[in-house]
Each structure stands twice: as C-alpha cells, then as structure tokens.
Scaffold this active site. Structure first.
Site, PDB file in Angstrom:
ATOM      1  N   TYR A 148      -0.630  -0.310   4.120  1.00  0.00           N
ATOM      2  CA  TYR A 148       0.697  -0.478   4.175  1.00  0.00           C
ATOM      3  C   TYR A 148       1.448   0.726   3.819  1.00  0.00           C
ATOM      4  O   TYR A 148       1.180   1.260   2.391  1.00  0.00           O
ATOM      5  CB  TYR A 148       0.880  -1.648   2.844  1.00  0.00           C
ATOM      6  CG  TYR A 148       2.454  -2.065   3.071  1.00  0.00           C
ATOM      7  CD1 TYR A 148       2.892  -3.135   3.761  1.00  0.00           C
ATOM      8  CD2 TYR A 148       3.570  -1.137   2.345  1.00  0.00           C
ATOM      9  CE1 TYR A 148       4.214  -3.360   3.640  1.00  0.00           C
ATOM     10  CE2 TYR A 148       4.879  -1.407   2.363  1.00  0.00           C
ATOM     11  CZ  TYR A 148       5.175  -2.634   2.974  1.00  0.00           C
ATOM     12  OH  TYR A 148       6.726  -2.956   3.160  1.00  0.00           O
ATOM     13  N   GLU A 157      -0.286   8.160  -1.915  1.00  0.00           N
ATOM     14  CA  GLU A 157      -0.364   8.068  -3.221  1.00  0.00           C
ATOM     15  C   GLU A 157       0.839   6.891  -4.033  1.00  0.00           C
ATOM     16  O   GLU A 157       0.765   6.957  -5.131  1.00  0.00           O
ATOM     17  CB  GLU A 157      -0.235   9.328  -4.191  1.00  0.00           C
ATOM     18  CG  GLU A 157      -1.342  10.181  -3.938  1.00  0.00           C
ATOM     19  CD  GLU A 157      -2.910  10.074  -4.356  1.00  0.00           C
ATOM     20  OE1 GLU A 157      -2.896   9.871  -5.716  1.00  0.00           O
ATOM     21  OE2 GLU A 157      -3.957  10.283  -4.053  1.00  0.00           O
ATOM     22  N   VAL A 158       1.550   6.435  -3.314  1.00  0.00           N
ATOM     23  CA  VAL A 158       2.575   5.786  -3.345  1.00  0.00           C
ATOM     24  C   VAL A 158       2.403   4.896  -4.576  1.00  0.00           C
ATOM     25  O   VAL A 158       3.085   4.674  -5.529  1.00  0.00           O
ATOM     26  CB  VAL A 158       3.411   5.111  -2.225  1.00  0.00           C
ATOM     27  CG1 VAL A 158       4.522   4.191  -2.781  1.00  0.00           C
ATOM     28  CG2 VAL A 158       3.975   6.424  -1.360  1.00  0.00           C
TER      29      VAL A 158
HETATM   30  C1  LIG Z   1       4.617   0.209  -1.468  1.00  0.00           C
HETATM   31  C2  LIG Z   1       3.964   1.391  -0.720  1.00  0.00           C
HETATM   32  C3  LIG Z   1       4.723   2.002   0.198  1.00  0.00           C
HETATM   33  C4  LIG Z   1       6.140   1.691   0.732  1.00  0.00           C
HETATM   34  O1  LIG Z   1       6.927   2.239  -0.557  1.00  0.00           O
HETATM   35  P1  LIG Z   1       8.339   1.601  -0.387  1.00  0.00           P
HETATM   36  O2  LIG Z   1       8.917   1.950  -1.699  1.00  0.00           O
HETATM   37  O3  LIG Z   1       8.505   0.084  -0.488  1.00  0.00           O
HETATM   38  O4  LIG Z   1       9.181   2.100   0.626  1.00  0.00           O
HETATM   39  C5  LIG Z   1       3.810   3.043   1.112  1.00  0.00           C
HETATM   40  N1  LIG Z   1       2.625   3.245   0.757  1.00  0.00           N
HETATM   41  C6  LIG Z   1       1.982   2.436  -0.273  1.00  0.00           C
HETATM   42  C7  LIG Z   1       0.608   2.629  -0.366  1.00  0.00           C
HETATM   43  C8  LIG Z   1       2.533   1.463  -0.942  1.00  0.00           C
HETATM   44  O5  LIG Z   1       2.073   0.542  -1.745  1.00  0.00           O
END
Ligand SMILES: *Cc1c(COP(=O)(O)O)cnc(C)c1O
Length: 437
Positions: free
Chosen positions: A136, A238-239
């Site tokens: 994702y 790393e989000v």
């Molecule tokens: C949530 C997520 C995103 C997207 O971030 P948003 O703030 O929802 O746009 C991208 N990469 C990872 C791994 C995420 O968990």
C-alpha cells in the site's frame, strides 16, 4: 438528536471511509480517545499510526501554537520558511549518508510516493518500477499505480511490476519465503523485466497493510545487492513503520540496508498532514516546479513535525517502542497459547500483527472472526483495525508513548474479545454496516 455517527452519514461521503465499527470521538489524550457517549477508548491504532505521540501531546500543541502566533506564510512554494528549513535539516541528520541530499515536503504518504514514482522515472530515464504484491503506497492515482494491495479500486501504472513479499508464515519458514521471493525476482530479471529498464524498487521494510509481514533475515540485503548491481534505486516507504515505530528510527535499519530514497508520512505530523521525501541531490533536484501543491511546506505542519522528531529523540520513543513493544508482544504470545484462532504473532517494536486462522494446520484465513474481534474489542473499549490481503491480521500500531500498563490493558481486552468471538457470543449481524477492507 441522533448520535454523531448517524449524523455523519447524513452529511459526509463514504468515499474515504474505512469502517470497522461505529466509532465517533469527541476528544482524546495520550493513548485514549473519548467517544461521543463518554466512553474512554484505548487506541491501539493511533489513526493508522498517524497519532505517533498519542492525542493532544503538549509538544505538538506548543509548536503549533507558536507557529500560528506569528505565521510565516502558508506554503514553501514561493518562499523559504524557517520551520521547513529546520525540519529538513533535522531529517537530513537522521538518515544514512547515501540518502542525505535534499528533502521534499508533501501532505501525505500518497502524494510523496506519487512524486517519487514520477521523479525516479524522469531522473533516470528508466520507465519501469518494482513494488510488492500487497503493497500500500497510497490512495491517489499515481500512488495507487505503484501499489499492489487488492482492496484498492484504482488501476496500476503501465510500468509497474509486482513481486511477492516473502510471507514466512504462509511459506512455512523464513528461509523458504526468502528463497521463493528472490527466485521470482531473479527469474523476472532474466526474462520479461530487463533490470536496466527499472528506475526504482519501492520496498516496505515491514509490509504493514499487506498483513504486517516481516522480511526474513537477509532478504533485503539480497535485494539491495541486486539493485546495486543493476543501478536500481531503492525507495524505502517508511510511512507507517518508520520514525521510531519499529524500535529503530528508520525501519530499514533492521535489515542492515541503505536505501537511496526514504519516504516519511503518517506519524511525521503527529496527526497533522505532512510527508517528506529524502534522497540524493541529483535526483531530488532533477527539475523545478515538478511536484507542488499550494500549501505544501506550510510552517504549521512543519513545526508540528519538528516537535514530533524532537520528542521522539528527547523521550527516547524508539527505545520505548522496542521495550513496550516487547511487553506487548510477550502478552500476545501468551494469548496465542490460549486462543486457537491465533495462527501467528509477528512484528517489531510497536508495529505488531496477529494473524487469525480457522485452524492452525490449513492456515485458512479467519476473516469473519477477525472483523468480529475488532468489533467486539471496540465494544469493550479497545480500538484496533485489521489489515492483510485476506483481511485476517489484527494490526497494532499504538502511539509510541504507550506505557506497559496500557499495553497490558489492551491485551486483556483483546483476550476477552477473542474469547467472546470463539464462543459465538457475537452475532454476525453487527458486521452488516461495516465493510472493512
Ligand atoms: C498509509 C500509507 C501510505 C499512504 O499514506 P497516506 O497518508 O494515506 O496518503 C503510504 N505508504 C504506506 C506504507 C502507508 O502505510
């Protein structure tokens, strides 16, 4: 007057909804939310990790207050502002040499990954991108285009190739999972995917939304060697699991690799919208006016993010993630000994997953029981959601400030929820209005 949840459905579109139970909150403090009926909810999701310091953290309040009391504009497109420069300088000090070039700021993980996807293709002249099945990377057209999560309803980019993320539990062992995933990658390189055409490999150091999958030992070292050999940039997303959550500041450190480009989001703003990309100067300065939105780099969100980073450092929150995560993990392991629904407990630090299965031999996903478990946990006062390409992995991403007592309290609720679901005490009808994902 009907409750907040019902009123919401009369005014707000469901397009951005990902709902598991009728949660409506009016406030929050620390690891707790306050529901509109006055109940206290222990938050083991932290809004998917965005509330990295919990709710109403004084450091963020103070930083935002200060930034707003003498506001240095609302954007960094046409002016430098101090909070952005301070934040960029701080972030550069927190990444390995290889990536330490320039920073770009956005609003979300989605716009950041989308920008990187366009940027690496433009800067290298290579048209293709690699990512993982189940990945994702975001919810905009460009970030969905390089994702592999089956719940998404958007198309994939033409140049995208997805490869399997090693799933140690499904494969029976980390070694088997690693060998299969690497063999697939090497086979692709030898056949339909000329590696010289690949600009970048988007990796998840832990694949959270795909099921909280941990990479087997040595997997990313081998991926790194392949990428280096073929001049493919490694982008570490790393989000969700970065910024201390894994027990280290950067989650990729656990695999001993050095990515070229690093993407931060979610917890960076501690609840305010801000994302960041860091990478080599040559790539990050490839072109001006290449990716911009009006209030990108606004000083309010930047000030909040700087406070988040300073608090993570000052309060040793990566260490807390490791220690409290360890306590959480041990408590979950004890649950696994008593609940047959639990097939696997995995994760690092405060990024943990619990895979629920119909039986431990077939490992058939217990998706219905997973949805019932999070519903029941909510009724009992615990907020957590589920992830996974089969919708059967409970995800725990609590605030990095979580205490050991809070960890135990949450697991006690989960214990009860699992028992109630296993005993058939929760009617499937409760799920009618909740599609989850
Ligand atoms: C949530 C997520 C995103 C997207 O971030 P948003 O703030 O929802 O746009 C991208 N990469 C990872 C791994 C995420 O968990």
């Amino acid at each position: 007057m009907p409750g907040l949840y019902a009123r919401e459905s009369r005014s707000i579109s469901s397009m951005a909804h990902l709902r598991f139970f009728p949660q409506a909150v009016v406030g929050g403090s620390g690891a707790y939310l306050t529901a509109d009926d006055g109940r206290r909810l222990l938050d083991f999701s932290a809004s998917w990790g965005a509330a990295s310091l919990g709710h109403s953290h004084p450091a963020i309040r103070e930083a935002v207050d200060r930034a707003l009391s003498d506001q240095a504009g609302a954007s960094y497109l046409s002016t430098a502002n101090e909070p952005c420069v301070l934040l960029a300088e701080k972030l550069l000090s927190l990444v390995p040499e290889r990536a330490r070039g320039r920073i770009w700021f956005g609003h979300s993980g989605s716009d950041a990954n989308e920008t990187v996807a366009r940027m690496v293709v433009a800067a290298t002249g290579r048209p293709r991108i690699l990512a993982f099945e189940g990945a994702y990377h975001g919810g905009t057209v460009g970030s969905m285009g390089i994702s592999g999560h089956p719940a998404q309803q958007g198309g994939r980019a033409e140049g995208l190739t997805l490869v399997p993320y090693p799933n140690s539990y499904a494969a029976g062992s980390p070694e088997a999972a690693k060998d299969a995933a690497l063999a697939r990658l090497q086979h692709l390189f030898a056949t339909e995917l000329p590696p010289g055409e690949v600009a970048a490999f988007f990796i998840e150091p832990i694949q959270s939304d795909g099921g909280m999958l941990l990479p087997p030992d040595g997997f990313f070292k081998a991926v790194e060697a392949l990428c280096r050999k073929h001049g493919i940039l490694i982008v570490s997303d790393e989000v969700k699991v970065g910024l201390g959550r894994s027990g280290r500041f950067n989650a990729f450190e656990q695999s001993g690799i050095e990515p070229d480009i690093i993407v931060f989001g979610k917890g960076l703003g501690g609840g305010l919208p801000i994302s960041a990309v860091v990478g080599p100067e040559a790539v990050m300065n490839h072109a001006v006016a290449f990716s911009l939105q009006t209030v990108h780099g606004n000083p309010i969100c930047a000030a909040a993010a700087l406070a988040v980073l300073q608090t993570i450092e000052r309060n040793r929150l990566a260490e807390n993630a490791e220690r409290t995560g360890g306590v959480l993990r041990e408590s979950l392991d004890r649950l696994a000994a008593r609940h047959r629904l639990i097939g696997d407990v995995r994760g690092r630090g405060l990024a943990l997953g619990v895979e629920l299965v119909e039986d431990r031999t077939s490992r058939k996903p217990a998706s219905r029981q997973t949805a019932l478990t999070v519903y029941r946990a909510f009724q009992l006062g615990l907020v957590l959601y589920y992830v996974g390409v089969r919708s059967n992995v409970l995800e725990l991403t609590p605030p990095l400030t979580l205490t050991q007592a809070e960890a135990r309290e949450g697991v006690a609720i989960l214990d009860q929820a699992l028992a109630d679901v296993a005993a058939g005490r929760i009617d499937d009808a409760v799920l009618e209005d909740f599609a989850g994902w």
